[in-house]
Write a protein that holds these residues in place. Structure first.
Motif, short mmCIF file in Angstrom:
data_model
loop_
_atom_site.label_atom_id
_atom_site.label_comp_id
_atom_site.label_asym_id
_atom_site.label_seq_id
_atom_site.Cartn_x
_atom_site.Cartn_y
_atom_site.Cartn_z
N GLU A 147 0.85 -1.19 0.00
CA GLU A 147 0.00 0.00 0.00
C GLU A 147 0.89 1.24 0.00
N GLU B 248 0.88 5.48 0.31
CA GLU B 248 0.11 6.67 0.68
C GLU B 248 0.95 7.92 0.48
N ARG C 60 -2.94 4.13 -2.76
CA ARG C 60 -3.10 3.06 -3.74
C ARG C 60 -2.78 1.74 -3.04
N ASP C 61 -3.65 0.73 -3.21
CA ASP C 61 -3.52 -0.53 -2.47
C ASP C 61 -3.58 -1.70 -3.45
N SER C 62 -2.61 -2.60 -3.35
CA SER C 62 -2.62 -3.78 -4.22
C SER C 62 -3.82 -4.66 -3.95
N GLU D 39 -5.39 -1.48 -7.14
CA GLU D 39 -5.01 -0.12 -7.53
C GLU D 39 -3.54 0.00 -7.89
N LEU D 40 -2.76 -1.01 -7.57
CA LEU D 40 -1.36 -1.03 -7.98
C LEU D 40 -0.91 -2.47 -8.13
N PHE E 212 1.11 2.06 -10.60
CA PHE E 212 -0.28 2.38 -10.32
C PHE E 212 -1.15 2.01 -11.52
N ASP F 82 -3.88 3.55 -12.24
CA ASP F 82 -4.17 4.87 -12.78
C ASP F 82 -3.16 5.85 -12.19
N LEU G 159 -1.27 8.97 -10.59
CA LEU G 159 -1.73 9.95 -9.61
C LEU G 159 -1.20 11.33 -10.00
#
Length: 280
Positions: free
Chosen positions: A85, A87, A119-121, A125-126, A172, A174, A176
């Protein structure tokens, strides 16, 4: 006819003057591990407590963060990565209660209470890839559980620790978008066994890293101290401020003037082509 050919050349040159957004350009790097400090940044199996380490970086212009890399230490034997994750935090007092609680020596130049992007795997999200080093790696000092509010802030650290290097590359799903500014980066890794320890990097940053001013330092907290943070090198160990080893990749966002030049260029190209068609 030559007039319109010349116009086409000028317009094409104006459009070409806008830099293309290159994928995965290096936007920031603090450099590789220097062997001085290892600080927890992730949960331990079976322990509900969350420990976070954050370090700062600067973007000179608006950028799209596509991914990056960070390096830490895992137990000998090669624990596997189960979750990553990432941040991002603003510098205090952004996204924070102010005045703060008073449970730590200072919050000046710390990360904010709350992250503004994550973003969290586990949420898709990643994506990430971990690479283990072959040889054992020893770090001079560590901070894992000794994270206390006043008056017990100073512990001196928990001593040297040996493990295997783990370099994590992440991307990511998407990108950032971040405006130009000063931020903190916080990676957290869940392992199959043991606690992930994020490794320090040289301070001040040296080549091939990306030096900047003001380069602050690494901060740490756990669930018991949150939303406050402590300075690892200044508060807990009283050795010296530390950086942490990480880099960010992505692309710079074109300035408004560049967008205007591109639009004008395309407009001139279109007008010239229409004019040539009418003459023909």
């Amino acid at each position: 006819m030559m007039r319109y050919d010349f116009l086409l050349v000028v317009a094409a040159a104006a459009a070409a003057a806008v830099p293309a957004q290159a994928a995965n350009q290096l936007l920031f790097s603090s450099g590789g591990p220097d062997g001085r400090m290892a600080s927890a940044s992730g949960p331990a199996p079976g322990d509900a407590r969350e420990t976070e380490t954050a370090d700062d970086f600067v973007l000179g212009r608006a950028s799209r963060i596509a991914g990056g890399q960070f390096t830490g230490l895992v137990p000998l034997g090669g624990a596997s990565v189960q979750q990553v994750e990432i941040e991002f935090y603003r510098v205090f007092p952004g996204d924070s209660a102010n005045p703060p609680s008073g449970r730590v020596p200072t919050r000046e130049n710390s990360p904010a209470d709350e992250d503004f992007a994550a973003r969290d795997s586990a949420a898709g999200e990643l994506s990430y890839r971990g690479a283990l080093g072959n040889a054992p790696f020893t770090v001079a000092n560590s901070v894992v559980t000794g994270i206390n509010p006043l008056p017990g802030v100073f512990t001196g650290g928990e001593g040297a620790v040996t493990g295997q290097l783990l370099t994590v590359d992440f991307s990511f799903a998407d990108p950032l978008l971040l405006e130009a500014g000063h931020y903190f980066f916080r990676p957290e890794v869940r392992l199959s066994d043991g606690t992930f320890l994020w490794l320090s990097a040289a301070k001040p940053i040296v080549a091939p890293g990306t030096p900047f001013v003001p380069d602050l330092q690494s901060w740490i907290r756990d669930s018991g101290l949150s939303p406050d943070w402590l300075r690892i090198g200044t508060d807990i160990t009283r050795e010296a401020p530390f950086n942490a080893s990480f880099s960010l990749t992505g692309s710079a966002v074109p300035e408004p003037a560049s967008w205007a030049m591109m639009i004008i260029g395309f407009g001139l190209v279109g007008a010239a082509l229409r004019r040539k068609a009418a003459i023909a």
